[in-house]
Write a protein that holds these residues in place. Structure first.
Motif, PDB file in Angstrom:
ATOM      1  N   ILE A   1       0.857  -1.169   0.000  1.00 35.96           N
ATOM      2  CA  ILE A   1       0.000   0.000   0.000  1.00 35.96           C
ATOM      3  C   ILE A   1       0.897   1.223   0.000  1.00 35.96           C
ATOM      4  CG2 ILE A   1      -1.789   1.249   1.266  1.00 35.96           C
ATOM      5  CD1 ILE A   1      -2.559  -1.409   2.543  1.00 35.96           C
ATOM      6  N   SER A   2       0.583   2.155  -0.843  1.00 37.20           N
ATOM      7  CA  SER A   2       1.408   3.352  -0.924  1.00 37.20           C
ATOM      8  C   SER A   2       1.248   4.201   0.328  1.00 37.20           C
ATOM      9  CB  SER A   2       1.039   4.159  -2.164  1.00 37.20           C
ATOM     10  OG  SER A   2      -0.213   4.759  -1.984  1.00 37.20           O
ATOM     11  N   THR A   3       2.278   4.965   0.646  1.00 37.24           N
ATOM     12  CA  THR A   3       2.272   5.820   1.828  1.00 37.24           C
ATOM     13  C   THR A   3       1.154   6.838   1.758  1.00 37.24           C
ATOM     14  OG1 THR A   3       4.652   5.555   1.911  1.00 37.24           O
ATOM     15  CG2 THR A   3       3.719   7.288   3.262  1.00 37.24           C
ATOM     16  N   SER A   4       0.870   7.352   0.570  1.00 36.78           N
ATOM     17  CA  SER A   4      -0.185   8.360   0.439  1.00 36.78           C
ATOM     18  C   SER A   4      -1.554   7.794   0.810  1.00 36.78           C
ATOM     19  CB  SER A   4      -0.212   8.926  -0.978  1.00 36.78           C
ATOM     20  OG  SER A   4      -0.516   7.912  -1.907  1.00 36.78           O
ATOM     21  N   LEU A   5      -1.789   6.527   0.537  1.00 39.83           N
ATOM     22  CA  LEU A   5      -3.064   5.915   0.904  1.00 39.83           C
ATOM     23  C   LEU A   5      -3.226   5.863   2.414  1.00 39.83           C
ATOM     24  CD1 LEU A   5      -3.659   2.838  -1.434  1.00 39.83           C
ATOM     25  CD2 LEU A   5      -5.014   4.892  -1.257  1.00 39.83           C
ATOM     26  N   LEU A   6      -2.146   5.571   3.125  1.00 35.51           N
ATOM     27  CA  LEU A   6      -2.228   5.468   4.574  1.00 35.51           C
ATOM     28  C   LEU A   6      -2.349   6.835   5.226  1.00 35.51           C
ATOM     29  CD1 LEU A   6       0.412   2.674   5.219  1.00 35.51           C
ATOM     30  CD2 LEU A   6      -2.066   2.464   5.248  1.00 35.51           C
ATOM     31  N   GLN A   7      -1.777   7.856   4.618  1.00 35.90           N
ATOM     32  CA  GLN A   7      -1.815   9.186   5.212  1.00 35.90           C
ATOM     33  C   GLN A   7      -3.152   9.884   4.985  1.00 35.90           C
ATOM     34  OE1 GLN A   7       1.547  11.136   3.495  1.00 35.90           O
ATOM     35  NE2 GLN A   7       3.007  10.144   4.854  1.00 35.90           N
ATOM     36  N   LYS A   8      -3.608   9.878   3.767  1.00 36.76           N
ATOM     37  CA  LYS A   8      -4.820  10.612   3.448  1.00 36.76           C
ATOM     38  C   LYS A   8      -5.556   9.926   2.298  1.00 36.76           C
ATOM     39  CE  LYS A   8      -5.510  15.342   3.790  1.00 36.76           C
ATOM     40  NZ  LYS A   8      -5.160  16.711   3.417  1.00 36.76           N
ATOM     41  N   PRO A   9      -6.338   8.883   2.602  1.00 32.57           N
ATOM     42  CA  PRO A   9      -7.068   8.191   1.543  1.00 32.57           C
ATOM     43  C   PRO A   9      -8.030   9.138   0.830  1.00 32.57           C
ATOM     44  CG  PRO A   9      -7.177   6.976   3.604  1.00 32.57           C
ATOM     45  CD  PRO A   9      -6.568   8.301   3.907  1.00 32.57           C
ATOM     46  N   LYS A  10      -8.038   9.044  -0.484  1.00 31.41           N
ATOM     47  CA  LYS A  10      -8.863   9.958  -1.281  1.00 31.41           C
ATOM     48  C   LYS A  10     -10.298   9.467  -1.413  1.00 31.41           C
ATOM     49  CE  LYS A  10      -4.990  11.721  -3.907  1.00 31.41           C
ATOM     50  NZ  LYS A  10      -4.330  11.813  -5.186  1.00 31.41           N
ATOM     51  N   ARG A  19     -10.632   0.977   7.348  1.00 36.05           N
ATOM     52  CA  ARG A  19     -11.322   0.824   8.643  1.00 36.05           C
ATOM     53  C   ARG A  19     -11.617  -0.644   8.918  1.00 36.05           C
ATOM     54  NH1 ARG A  19     -13.879   5.836   7.382  1.00 36.05           N
ATOM     55  NH2 ARG A  19     -15.575   4.771   6.338  1.00 36.05           N
ATOM     56  N   LEU A  20     -12.093  -1.373   7.898  1.00 32.02           N
ATOM     57  CA  LEU A  20     -12.368  -2.802   8.054  1.00 32.02           C
ATOM     58  C   LEU A  20     -11.086  -3.556   8.383  1.00 32.02           C
ATOM     59  CD1 LEU A  20     -14.240  -5.268   7.928  1.00 32.02           C
ATOM     60  CD2 LEU A  20     -13.847  -5.328   5.450  1.00 32.02           C
ATOM     61  N   LEU A  21     -10.017  -3.223   7.708  1.00 33.05           N
ATOM     62  CA  LEU A  21      -8.741  -3.884   7.932  1.00 33.05           C
ATOM     63  C   LEU A  21      -8.246  -3.655   9.365  1.00 33.05           C
ATOM     64  CD1 LEU A  21      -6.437  -5.509   6.607  1.00 33.05           C
ATOM     65  CD2 LEU A  21      -5.443  -3.340   5.918  1.00 33.05           C
ATOM     66  N   CYS A  56     -12.642 -12.966  11.666  1.00 32.45           N
ATOM     67  CA  CYS A  56     -11.712 -11.828  11.629  1.00 32.45           C
ATOM     68  C   CYS A  56     -10.708 -11.992  10.492  1.00 32.45           C
ATOM     69  CB  CYS A  56     -10.960 -11.704  12.951  1.00 32.45           C
ATOM     70  SG  CYS A  56     -11.987 -11.229  14.357  1.00 32.45           S
ATOM     71  N   ALA A  57     -10.172 -13.199  10.349  1.00 31.99           N
ATOM     72  CA  ALA A  57      -9.200 -13.458   9.283  1.00 31.99           C
ATOM     73  C   ALA A  57      -9.850 -13.258   7.911  1.00 31.99           C
ATOM     74  CB  ALA A  57      -8.643 -14.871   9.409  1.00 31.99           C
ATOM     75  N   TYR A  58     -11.091 -13.685   7.775  1.00 30.15           N
ATOM     76  CA  TYR A  58     -11.827 -13.489   6.527  1.00 30.15           C
ATOM     77  C   TYR A  58     -11.997 -11.993   6.237  1.00 30.15           C
ATOM     78  CZ  TYR A  58     -15.656 -13.259   3.214  1.00 30.15           C
ATOM     79  OH  TYR A  58     -16.437 -12.951   2.133  1.00 30.15           O
ATOM     80  N   ASP A  59     -12.380 -11.226   7.261  1.00 32.38           N
ATOM     81  CA  ASP A  59     -12.576  -9.785   7.083  1.00 32.38           C
ATOM     82  C   ASP A  59     -11.273  -9.083   6.708  1.00 32.38           C
ATOM     83  OD1 ASP A  59     -15.275 -10.038   7.621  1.00 32.38           O
ATOM     84  OD2 ASP A  59     -15.089  -9.434   9.720  1.00 32.38           O
ATOM     85  N   ILE A  60     -10.154  -9.531   7.296  1.00 31.31           N
ATOM     86  CA  ILE A  60      -8.850  -8.968   6.948  1.00 31.31           C
ATOM     87  C   ILE A  60      -8.524  -9.260   5.488  1.00 31.31           C
ATOM     88  CG2 ILE A  60      -6.359  -9.197   7.349  1.00 31.31           C
ATOM     89  CD1 ILE A  60      -7.105  -9.581  10.357  1.00 31.31           C
ATOM     90  N   LYS A  62     -10.632  -9.900   3.096  1.00 35.40           N
ATOM     91  CA  LYS A  62     -11.574  -9.141   2.266  1.00 35.40           C
ATOM     92  C   LYS A  62     -11.114  -7.693   2.111  1.00 35.40           C
ATOM     93  CE  LYS A  62     -16.425  -7.743   2.249  1.00 35.40           C
ATOM     94  NZ  LYS A  62     -17.695  -7.824   2.987  1.00 35.40           N
ATOM     95  N   ALA A  63     -10.727  -7.068   3.217  1.00 33.19           N
ATOM     96  CA  ALA A  63     -10.276  -5.680   3.171  1.00 33.19           C
ATOM     97  C   ALA A  63      -8.995  -5.556   2.346  1.00 33.19           C
ATOM     98  CB  ALA A  63     -10.055  -5.151   4.584  1.00 33.19           C
TER      99      ALA A  63
END
Length: 77
Positions: A1-10, A19-21, A56-60, A62-63
């Motif tokens: 995952i790119s750093t920009s996604l973690l900082q400010k998802p568009k 959030r699910l992850l 929980c593992a399934y949800d992870i 999926k996310a």
């Protein structure tokens, strides 16, 4: 995952997937702690805990798949 996604998802979909992850990872950690000898008490239903861990593992997964799909589409555009 790119750093920009973690900082400010568009996109809202990215935020929802993140959030699910994170919530699923936290839940997984909590459920796994229930299986430790210190945490285990006579009333602990190991079968229920196992089902919760699987969910929980399934949800992870999926996310994570959603994030891969989103970032792949964004990188192709």
């Amino acid at each position: 995952i790119s750093t920009s996604l973690l900082q400010k998802p568009k996109s809202e979909l990215v935020r929802t997937s993140l959030r699910l992850l994170t919530s699923s990872a936290y839940r997984l950690q909590c459920e796994c702690k229930k299986t430790l000898p210190v945490e285990t008490c006579p009333t602990t239903d190991i079968q229920l805990v196992t089902q919760q861990v699987i969910q929980c593992a399934y949800d992870i997964a999926k996310a994570a798949k959603q994030l891969v799909t989103i970032t792949t589409k964004e990188n192709n555009n």
